[in-house]
Scaffold this motif. Structure first.
Motif, short mmCIF file in Angstrom:
data_model
loop_
_atom_site.label_atom_id
_atom_site.label_comp_id
_atom_site.label_asym_id
_atom_site.label_seq_id
_atom_site.Cartn_x
_atom_site.Cartn_y
_atom_site.Cartn_z
N THR A 156 0.85 -1.19 0.00
CA THR A 156 0.00 0.00 0.00
C THR A 156 0.88 1.23 0.00
O THR A 156 1.51 1.56 1.01
N THR B 35 1.15 5.43 -1.00
CA THR B 35 0.43 6.62 -1.42
C THR B 35 0.93 6.95 -2.83
O THR B 35 2.01 6.52 -3.24
N THR B 36 0.14 7.68 -3.58
CA THR B 36 0.50 8.02 -4.96
C THR B 36 1.86 8.70 -5.02
O THR B 36 2.71 8.38 -5.86
N GLU B 37 2.07 9.64 -4.11
CA GLU B 37 3.33 10.39 -4.05
C GLU B 37 4.51 9.47 -3.73
O GLU B 37 5.57 9.54 -4.36
N GLN C 46 4.66 6.24 -4.19
CA GLN C 46 4.85 5.30 -5.30
C GLN C 46 5.66 5.94 -6.42
O GLN C 46 6.56 5.32 -6.99
N ALA C 47 5.37 7.22 -6.71
CA ALA C 47 6.07 7.94 -7.78
C ALA C 47 7.57 8.03 -7.47
O ALA C 47 8.41 7.87 -8.36
N ASP D 181 9.20 4.48 -7.57
CA ASP D 181 9.34 4.03 -8.95
C ASP D 181 10.63 4.55 -9.59
O ASP D 181 11.12 3.98 -10.56
N GLU E 2 4.10 -0.99 3.17
CA GLU E 2 3.50 0.33 2.92
C GLU E 2 4.57 1.37 2.63
O GLU E 2 5.71 1.24 3.06
N GLU F 72 4.90 5.84 2.38
CA GLU F 72 4.26 7.15 2.48
C GLU F 72 5.32 8.23 2.62
O GLU F 72 6.48 7.94 2.93
#
Ligand SMILES: [Zn+2]
Length: 68
Positions: free
Chosen positions: A2, A4-6, A8-9, A12, A41, A43
């Motif tokens: 899990t 957060t979008t931020e 994950q970016a 990546d 996770e 974050e």
């Protein structure tokens, strides 16, 4: 996992070899040693990426903070 979008970016953009190294150097407060962590996770905390997972040896919660 899990993320957060931020988070994950940012994750990546981390090269595979660096990811492996980071996950192999989590500090477990239960084992009192550096352990491989199982990532669960991710974050953003201020200016750091927080990777949260479990110690691969004892299962204790491990948090790895990475400056971004
Ligand atoms: Zn442990």
């Amino acid at each position: 996992m899990t993320f957060t979008t931020e988070a994950q970016a940012i994750w990546d953009q981390v090269p595979e070899a660096t990811r492996v190294r980071l996950l192999d150097s989590g500090f477990c407060a239960h084992c009192l040693a550096t352990r491989h962590m199982e990532l669960a996770e991710g974050e953003i905390r201020g200016k750091e990426l927080a990777l949260i997972g479990k110690c691969g040896t004892c299962g204790h919660r491990v948090v790895r903070l990475i400056e971004i």
